[in-house]
Write a protein that holds these residues in place. Sequence first.
Motif, PDB file in Angstrom:
ATOM      1  N   LEU A  24       1.212  85.979  29.832  1.00  0.00           N
ATOM      2  CA  LEU A  24       2.385  86.224  30.658  1.00  0.00           C
ATOM      3  C   LEU A  24       2.043  87.306  31.686  1.00  0.00           C
ATOM      4  N   PRO A 105       6.953  79.579  24.607  1.00  0.00           N
ATOM      5  CA  PRO A 105       6.702  80.467  25.743  1.00  0.00           C
ATOM      6  C   PRO A 105       6.321  79.738  27.033  1.00  0.00           C
ATOM      7  N   ASP A 109       9.438  80.518  33.333  1.00  0.00           N
ATOM      8  CA  ASP A 109       8.998  80.806  34.691  1.00  0.00           C
ATOM      9  C   ASP A 109      10.095  81.623  35.356  1.00  0.00           C
ATOM     10  N   ALA A 153       8.230  90.266  31.399  1.00  0.00           N
ATOM     11  CA  ALA A 153       8.230  89.129  30.472  1.00  0.00           C
ATOM     12  C   ALA A 153       7.359  89.500  29.273  1.00  0.00           C
ATOM     13  N   LEU A 155       5.828  88.298  25.391  1.00  0.00           N
ATOM     14  CA  LEU A 155       5.593  87.305  24.350  1.00  0.00           C
ATOM     15  C   LEU A 155       6.014  87.890  23.003  1.00  0.00           C
ATOM     16  N   VAL A 171       9.612  83.913  24.114  1.00  0.00           N
ATOM     17  CA  VAL A 171       9.395  84.852  25.212  1.00  0.00           C
ATOM     18  C   VAL A 171      10.741  85.421  25.617  1.00  0.00           C
TER      19      VAL A 171
END
Length: 264
Positions: A24, A105, A109, A153, A155, A171
């Motif tokens: 990410l 995940p 976007d 962002a 994970l 995510v």
Amino acid sequence: MGIVVQMLLWAWIVLDSGVCSVSLPEITDGKFIDECVREHNEARSSVSPSASDMLYMTWDEGLAITARAWARHCVFEHNIYLKDVRRVHPTFSSVGENIWTGYPPSTFDVQGAIKSWVDEKQDYDYSSNVCTHICGHYTQVVWASTYKVGCAAQLCPNGVKNTEFASEEGVIFVCNYATAGNVNERRPYERGTSCSGCKGNCEKKLCRSQERDSQKSYNWTPDWDPALATNYATILIVRPTALIFTFITAYAVHHFYPDVFCYE
């Protein structure tokens, strides 16, 4: 002997940094920053009726640090420290927040996450200033006096708490805003000719100011960032353990292969 050395180096790297299954963007990623800012400003330019006082939004490193720190908790709820503003930003008087989460995940976007907030506009009535469902994410995105944003962002290998997929790798995406929106039951912006109610240059129906748009760096981390505890644990436990492992392995190699030497 070369193989042994390579294995030791690999073990050290794994212990020191960890391994993630999905990559990410970091909060310093230029493309990520540009996308976050662009999606917010496009939504702000597109309000209907047009706004007379909508400020252009730019990135703030401090807000991104805060967003990353809260995202690391992997819990789908608002930051519990927002009311204690000095614990969420070193300079701003108030900070707002939007959160998106999903799984797997790979579904994340930036554009899609921010769109989910902006789509709440169908549930907001400007005339009555009333939400027919949830619309607080949308009104924060288009809050006229908010001019800084910082996003992150994260994970979550063990899942995002307070979701239907709490046991699945997910995510979480957090954006923080300054100054905060959704205050005093006011409308998010004033109707009127674009930029007529604010000073500065007008760009794509948004008011720009060199002073507001300037970028600052912050040598600062929230005291509730989970990474602080993780770093302490790494220093106090993981690295000494790895070092001991290295010494034991080196001693074993020397004991069983006393005639083996390493050369550059």
